[in-house]
Scaffold this motif. Structure first.
Motif, PDB file in Angstrom:
ATOM      1  N   TRP A  43       0.828  -1.205   0.000  1.00 17.00           N
ATOM      2  CA  TRP A  43       0.000   0.000   0.000  1.00 17.00           C
ATOM      3  C   TRP A  43       0.862   1.254   0.000  1.00 17.00           C
ATOM      4  N   LEU A  44       1.977   1.147   0.738  1.00 17.47           N
ATOM      5  CA  LEU A  44       2.851   2.309   0.808  1.00 17.47           C
ATOM      6  C   LEU A  44       3.434   2.635  -0.554  1.00 17.47           C
ATOM      7  N   ARG A  45       3.596   1.596  -1.392  1.00 17.29           N
ATOM      8  CA  ARG A  45       4.189   1.830  -2.707  1.00 17.29           C
ATOM      9  C   ARG A  45       3.397   2.843  -3.527  1.00 17.29           C
ATOM     10  N   HIS A  46       2.068   2.791  -3.315  1.00 13.90           N
ATOM     11  CA  HIS A  46       1.237   3.692  -4.109  1.00 13.90           C
ATOM     12  C   HIS A  46       1.451   5.155  -3.702  1.00 13.90           C
ATOM     13  N   LEU A  47       1.943   5.324  -2.473  1.00 12.40           N
ATOM     14  CA  LEU A  47       2.133   6.692  -1.996  1.00 12.40           C
ATOM     15  C   LEU A  47       3.424   7.308  -2.509  1.00 12.40           C
ATOM     16  N   GLN A  48       4.264   6.440  -3.109  1.00 14.88           N
ATOM     17  CA  GLN A  48       5.591   6.924  -3.475  1.00 14.88           C
ATOM     18  C   GLN A  48       5.559   8.061  -4.475  1.00 14.88           C
ATOM     19  N   ARG A  49       4.447   8.193  -5.161  1.00 13.80           N
ATOM     20  CA  ARG A  49       4.354   9.284  -6.140  1.00 13.80           C
ATOM     21  C   ARG A  49       4.412  10.643  -5.463  1.00 13.80           C
ATOM     22  N   LEU A  95      14.791  -0.609   1.688  1.00 12.29           N
ATOM     23  CA  LEU A  95      14.970  -1.050   0.306  1.00 12.29           C
ATOM     24  C   LEU A  95      13.666  -1.587  -0.246  1.00 12.29           C
ATOM     25  N   LEU A  96      13.006  -2.407   0.546  1.00 12.31           N
ATOM     26  CA  LEU A  96      11.761  -3.018   0.086  1.00 12.31           C
ATOM     27  C   LEU A  96      10.743  -1.948  -0.280  1.00 12.31           C
ATOM     28  N   ASN A  97      10.701  -0.911   0.523  1.00 10.97           N
ATOM     29  CA  ASN A  97       9.705   0.119   0.270  1.00 10.97           C
ATOM     30  C   ASN A  97      10.100   1.051  -0.860  1.00 10.97           C
ATOM     31  N   ASN A  98      11.320   0.896  -1.350  1.00 10.99           N
ATOM     32  CA  ASN A  98      11.750   1.761  -2.434  1.00 10.99           C
ATOM     33  C   ASN A  98      11.939   1.015  -3.735  1.00 10.99           C
ATOM     34  N   VAL A  99      11.707  -0.305  -3.700  1.00  7.27           N
ATOM     35  CA  VAL A  99      11.870  -1.090  -4.921  1.00  7.27           C
ATOM     36  C   VAL A  99      10.877  -0.582  -5.940  1.00  7.27           C
ATOM     37  N   GLY A 100      11.358  -0.326  -7.107  1.00  8.65           N
ATOM     38  CA  GLY A 100      10.460   0.198  -8.130  1.00  8.65           C
ATOM     39  C   GLY A 100      11.196   0.310  -9.428  1.00  8.65           C
TER      40      GLY A 100
END
Lengths: 642, 322, 311
Positions: A43-49, A95-100
């Motif tokens: 879910w946090l990945r979607h916030l990365q924008r 790292l996991l939360n920044n994988v993209g």
């Protein structure tokens, strides 16, 4: 990165957290938020924008990083391990939360391996190994999925599932190959690295007895569940095994740590224990009365032990495999062990004969003085007050025996027991003695020793193992790393050494695993099994090979019947699948030296056979088989019988 | 047909990490679990190497269909691999020494999209090999296999759009009309070969009423078979690149219009030409010719003169742009 | 019952082959499918250059079976009425009478069918398909047996009409004839005149017996393995990438009926994969169409060779 990889990366990070948790070094209060952040990663990945989110996240990571570093620098080396591991998992979660798109998962893989490597140095063997297998079973599919998705811009769910399914055999194969190489590869358990040697060269004690009990240190090496030794009484009764097995005696307390007796004497030796001597059979004996003799066979699984653990009343120690081993008889009370370069690595066995007699040595003045010495600083004043109080309560204040027993009883009644790492655990001896915090055996033993020395009773602290876990299956007492124990030996005025264990026995047993439950039994068995794997050395390999070679000779019938059964299974399976006439046709063709080619009919085969060099009889047989086959397979069912 | 292996970026980094770990392992006292991890990493690397190699080993090329296609348009290729079935390969073609990626094959049983050749300029190129690369299974190594193949890649000009209806609107004033004139078809099926009695199925438009009235039975005109129709064109290759391409596009459209019409198109040009009939074979030859031809400088020889043939590009405009 | 029938069939085959060998020198792989097609009740398409015995073959067949033989030379001005017949005004009776065309025979040699207009060809095909013709609104049954042996010259396509794919499907077999083998050709030069040899031919059977043979052939058993073999081969022709149009189920049925006839002539009442293998080319090659329009014969041959025979 493809989205389908994310669940596997989550699992990987979760396993890393589990690795760290298994070491017991990092507080759960620190690990739980990380676990939550890991679970929330999708879910946090979607916030990365959003810029604000990135700002908050990176700021938070930086702050956490700074806090950990600050903690490490202010608390000294004591929390080095904890902080290091916390840092490693923090990196992993970050790292996991920044994988993209910009951050490939390569670093997640590498960092996860690094966490596994670091924790392998501290975690209990079995737990770590189980986690490792899980880790391998997740790492290999993630690598595979990663490799596949890098070429493929997007992967359907079904395709991703197919990839993961296809990778599981690979993962299992990798784990099995690893296990085989791990077991079969000749391992030198005694190998010393130059780095360690460099470290030790700078240390004061090069005698090989560098163990010390450091109270301020929160017991850096956590207690492992690995089985260190098996104590096998020939009688098969648990009560024939002495409970306290000593390894090292500590006689000098410097205010923070206990130093081993042989290291602290600084060259001048004095008699404290009956001396060990070698008899004609090569066994080590010492003069103790031969009363109530009990024998225990010891299987020392832990190849790193540098002492031969034995009870206080050990009279005779018979080392079965002496090659490459050097026994040091001057290690106080027990026998030291030096392994030479050509020593067989791994487990070693010896027999200990114990007497029921008292161990009496006339104390000399210097020895007495040494055993009652107290450091100038580091002893809490409360010790002296308490000692005075206890002496006052005694009917005969000068009776050292009753004083020792009273001090022991007072401690075990008034102080609480806890393992390091539990909340509220005593940070130093003062906390423990005042009674605000629970402590473990070293605190009990140190407190008792200080109480006795404060009252002028000579005593020493002994480190060793408490044997209490009886395995009915093995008919042996199991000694694990976590059974490491410390207690006190008081030297009474008549020269008798008296074992005093202030640690409340019930607490020690309650804290160790309940082995009588089925679960405990399973775990114990698993640990034993794993100990055999990790301790699989050259000697064991030779024994296994010998047994493997011997087996067919000794059980020829069984092997033969097994082979016959296997052949029968294969034959029947094949036979059930092919019809009899077809088999007959194949057989006849084989006999005629022919084989049915692809796309060839039996008649064509027959035509080929006629031109070949087959004998007329074989040819006739082939013709008959082909005809029978034709009749059975192609004719109308009603017409088949001629 | 040798499989070539080399480590990927991930593999190289992993190797460095492994070396560092081995150094750390050797520097310190023996540690069981550390050793276990090193064995694991080495096993992953070793098996990964073997499996990456085995993934492409024994793969053969059964079939490569590179159909002729218009320039500037992607086209699907027919590709069939034999031998073992490789997984997760990316397929590329070596076209005149250039590597052209045409797609990936997952090989996990799901439906595979046909390889797609990206748009190419008009040319006649040689496909020398099909290149398979794969980093399956662990992505630590990359295996490469070149399957030699000899095939021609015909990229003919894209046919000009057929827009008579709104050509004025669509065109600017500077555009010339090379691409817009349809193939002359006034004679199509018009030649009357003779008269014959009416049969059921004959069109009433073909009724010859005069003869019918004269003979008392229905008479129809019998028309010449259409296959004999032919159209001659002269292509002058001496013109600027852009006009030349436009003329080729126009020819391509005429070629497409031949399909099913029963007519034939004869193109004369410098250095030969081609004859296209309503069949696949001559169409392929024509496409090949159109793919390979190039424009000539203005000083080159003129094309052969064919009386009554239309000229391309139109001479009226040629001077203006030349 | 089954036994007597079989003996009849194999004797018929032997006598017929003997007759054919006496007049024409054609290899077995040409004659066998033709004979099988006649017994299976189908029509034959012979492809080959002129002058290699196509007409002789047809005439010998007709004479051997004691049937009526007619020959139609197809040209582009041939009208359907020239083939079927026409209604003629009879002044003596004062009404139209139907005059039968050359199609009314047991054996019709349709020479160079690709020379005629599609209209006339479709008339022939209708007759082949249904065994009857429609004239002036009336349906007239053709004789039984009715076998068309059509020839097509593959070399010369000038002034010809393409024979549509659907039309090819009407022919049970297509046989390609080539020049005779050298020794056969030499023997041909040294032997008697073909007409003289033809005159010596004695019928080996009657039309009625041929019809009985056809009924017997239809009753030949096709077991599961043989059917599976046929299916595998047909499937192989369908799945191959170069094939535009694979063999249809009707093609497979035609193939099996031919195989039945061959099995009967061989004295068996069950079909073997061997029957299918031998007849695959004449039965399937003209029903499989490749992408590039080339000859599918090598491809069918390869498919047959590659397909495993179910044991």
């Amino acid at each position: 990165m493809a989205e389908c990889l994310l669940p596997l990366l989550l699992l990987l990070t979760g396993l890393d957290l589990a690795f760290v948790h298994a070491t017991g070094a990092v507080d759960l209060r620190l690990l739980l938020p990380m676990l939550v952040l890991t679970a929330a990663a999708p879910w946090l990945r979607h916030l990365q924008r959003h810029f604000t989110y990135r700002l908050l996240w990176n700021g938070g990571v930086l702050i956490a990083f700074a806090l950990i570093v600050q903690h490490a620098t202010t608390t000294g080396l004591v929390h080095m391990l904890e902080d290091g591991l916390a840092l490693a998992v923090l990196c992993q979660v970050h790292l996991l939360n920044n994988v993209g798109a910009r951050q490939r998962p390569d670093l997640v893989f590498f960092n996860s391996l690094l966490v596994a490597f670091v924790t392998s140095l501290f975690a209990p063997d079995l737990t770590w190994s189980l986690l490792f297998v899980l880790h391998a079973l997740v790492l290999v599919p993630s690598l595979e999925l990663h490799a596949v998705t890098r070429g493929q811009s997007c992967l359907t769910r079904a395709a991703a599932r197919a990839v993961v399914r296809g990778s599981l055999p690979h993962a299992v194969a990798v784990v099995l190959a690893t296990a085989i190489v791990f077991v079969v590869w000749p391992r030198d358990f005694q190998r010393r690295g130059w780095f360690n040697e460099l470290l030790e060269a700078t240390q004061q004690f090069a005698s090989g007895a560098a163990e010390r009990i450091d109270l301020e240190h929160e017991n850096g090496a956590p207690l492992s569940d690995a089985v260190v030794a098996q104590l096998v009484p020939p009688s098969g009764r648990a009560e024939d095994v002495p409970s306290h097995w000593r390894s090292t005696a500590f006689s000098t307390f410097d205010g923070a740590a206990w130093l081993p007796q042989d290291a602290s004497e600084l060259g001048s030796r004095f008699a404290t224990d009956p001396a060990w001597e070698r008899d004609r059979s090569g066994a080590w004996v010492r003069s103790l009365a031969e009363t109530g003799l009990r024998r225990v066979r010891v299987r020392l699984l832990d190849g790193s032990q540098r002492r031969l653990p034995s009870p206080l009343q050990a009279r005779r120690v018979d080392l079965q495999q002496a090659a490459g081993l050097l026994v040091d008889p001057r290690s106080y009370g027990g026998l030291g062990l030096l392994r030479l370069a050509d020593a067989p690595a791994g487990a070693l066995e010896y027999t200990v004969e114990c007497s029921a007699a008292r161990v009496v040595v006339a104390p000399g003045a210097r020895a007495r003085q040494h055993m009652t010495a107290l450091p100038s600083s580091g002893v809490p004043p409360f010790v002296h007050d308490l000692a005075a109080q206890l002496r006052r309560d005694l009917p005969a204040p000068d009776d050292q025996l009753s004083l020792a027993l009273a001090a022991r009883d007072w401690l075990s009644e008034h102080r609480r027991y806890a393992l390091p790492g539990t909340p509220g655990f005593a940070q130093n001896l003062g906390e423990f003695l005042i009674g605000t915090a629970p402590g473990h055996c070293e605190y009990f033993a140190t407190a008792l020793a200080l109480l006795l020395r404060s009252s002028g009773v000579p005593c020493r602290l002994v480190g060793g193992y408490l044997a209490h876990e009886w395995s009915a299956a093995d008919r042996a007492m199991l000694v694990r790393g976590r059974d490491a124990h410390a207690w006190v030996e008081a030297w009474l005025p008549d020269g008798e050494w008296l074992t005093l264990d202030a640690t409340p026995p019930a607490d020690v047993l309650a804290d160790s695993r309940p082995t009588n439950s089925w679960w405990g039994g399973v775990v114990a068995d698993l640990e034993l099994m794993w100990a055999t794997v990790t301790g699989f050395d050259a000697g064991q390999r030779a024994r296994w090979l010998a047994a493997l070679v011997r087996f067919p000779q000794e059980h020829a019938l069984a092997v033969a019947s097994l082979l016959v059964a296997a052949w029968a299974v294969v034959y029947l399976r094949r036979r059930r699948r092919t019809l009899f006439v077809v088999q007959q046709l194949h057989r006849a063709a084989r006999n005629a030296g022919m084989q049915l080619r692809d796309g060839e009919t039996p008649r064509e085969l027959l035509g080929r056979a006629v031109l070949s060099a087959a004998t007329p009889a074989r040819l006739a047989a082939l013709r008959a088989a082909a005809l029978a086959h034709e009749r059975a397979r192609y004719m109308k069912p009603g017409d088949r019988e001629p | 047909m040798r499989v070539r292996l080399r480590p990927t970026q991930l593999g190289a980094k992993g190797l460095l990490l492994l070396l560092a770990l081995i150094a750390a392992f050797l520097a310190t006292n023996y540690n069981n679990l550390f050793f276990l991890l090193i064995v694991f990493c080495t096993t992953v690397g070793g098996l990964g190497l073997c499996w990456t190699w085995g993934n492409l080993r024994g793969v053969t090329l059964l079939r490569l269909d590179a159909p002729p296609g218009p320039a500037g348009e992607a086209r699907a290729l027919g590709l069939e691999l034999g031998g073992r079935r490789p997984r997760a390969v990316s397929v590329a073609l070596l076209v005149d020494g250039e590597v052209v990626e045409v797609g990936d094959r997952l090989g996990f049983g799901s439906a595979e999209p046909a390889p797609l050749l990206p748009p190419r300029p008009r040319a006649l190129a040689q496909i020398t090999a099909v290149r398979l690369t794969s980093r399956f299974p662990f992505g630590l190594f990359r295996a490469r296999l070149d399957l030699p193949v000899a095939a021609e890649l015909v990229t003919h000009p894209a046919p000009a759009a057929n827009h008579h209806g709104h050509r004025r609107a669509a065109h600017t004033a500077t555009d010339d009309d090379d691409g817009d004139q349809p193939l002359p078809q006034g004679r199509r099926g018009s030649a009357v070969a003779g008269l014959r009695p009416f049969r059921s199925g004959d069109s009433f438009g073909d009724m010859h009423w005069k003869a019918t009235a004269r003979r008392g039975v229905p008479i129809v005109r019998e028309r010449e078979p259409e296959g004999d129709l032919r159209c001659d064109l002269v292509l002058d290759r001496r013109c600027p690149e852009q006009r030349f391409e436009r003329a080729l596009s126009r020819l391509m459209r005429d070629l497409a219009a031949l399909r099913g019409s029963g007519r034939s198109l004869v193109v004369h040009s410098q250095g030969g030409g081609f004859v296209a009939r309503d069949d696949r074979k001559s169409e392929l030859a024509a496409q090949r010719w159109l793919a390979a031809t190039t424009s000539l400088p203005a000083a080159a020889a003129p094309p052969p003169h064919v009386s009554g043939a239309e000229r391309l590009p139109r001479s009226g405009h040629g001077g203006r742009h030349g | 019952m089954a036994t007597t029938r079989s003996i009849d069939a194999s004797a018929f085959r032997a006598a017929l082959l003997q007759n054919l060998a006496r007049v024409v020198s054609l290899p077995a792989h040409v004659i066998d499918p033709v004979v099988c097609a006649v017994v299976a009740g189908g029509h034959v398409l012979l492809e080959g250059i002129p002058g290699i015995g196509k007409t002789l073959l047809a005439r010998t067949l007709a004479m051997s079976i004691d049937g009526q033989f007619r020959r139609i030379q197809f040209t582009n001005d041939l009208m359907p009425s020239d083939v079927v017949g026409t209604a003629v005004w009879r002044p003596d009776t004062g009404r139209f009478a139907f005059v039968r065309g050359p199609l009314f025979a047991n054996f019709v040699l349709a020479d160079e069918i690709n020379r005629t207009s599609p209209r006339t060809l479709s008339c022939l095909l209708e007759a082949m398909e249904n065994g009857r013709v429609s004239v002036e609104g009336r349906t007239v049954e053709l004789g039984q047996p009715f076998v068309v042996l059509a020839t097509r010259n593959p070399i010369e396509f000038q002034g010809t009409y393409p024979v549509p794919e659907a039309a090819l499907d009407r022919f049970l077999v297509r046989v390609e004839l080539d020049y005779p083998a050298p020794d056969a050709e030499l023997a041909l030069y040294m032997g008697h005149d073909a007409e003289a040899r033809l005159a010596e031919i004695q019928p080996v059977t009657t039309c009625q017996e041929l019809l009985a043979l056809r009924a017997a052939a239809a009753a030949v058993h096709v077991g599961a393995p043989a059917a599976e073999y046929a299916y595998r081969v047909v499937q192989a022709t369908r799945t191959h990438a170069e094939v535009q149009l694979g063999a249809s189920p009707r093609a497979a049925l035609a193939w099996l009926s031919l195989a039945r006839a061959r099995a009967l002539l061989d004295g068996r009442d069950y079909v073997l994969p061997d029957d299918l293998k031998v007849l695959a080319l004449p039965a399937l090659a003209h029903r499989v169409f490749l992408q590039d329009g080339g000859s599918s014969a090598p491809f069918v041959q390869a498919a047959v060779q590659a397909t495993a025979v179910p044991l």
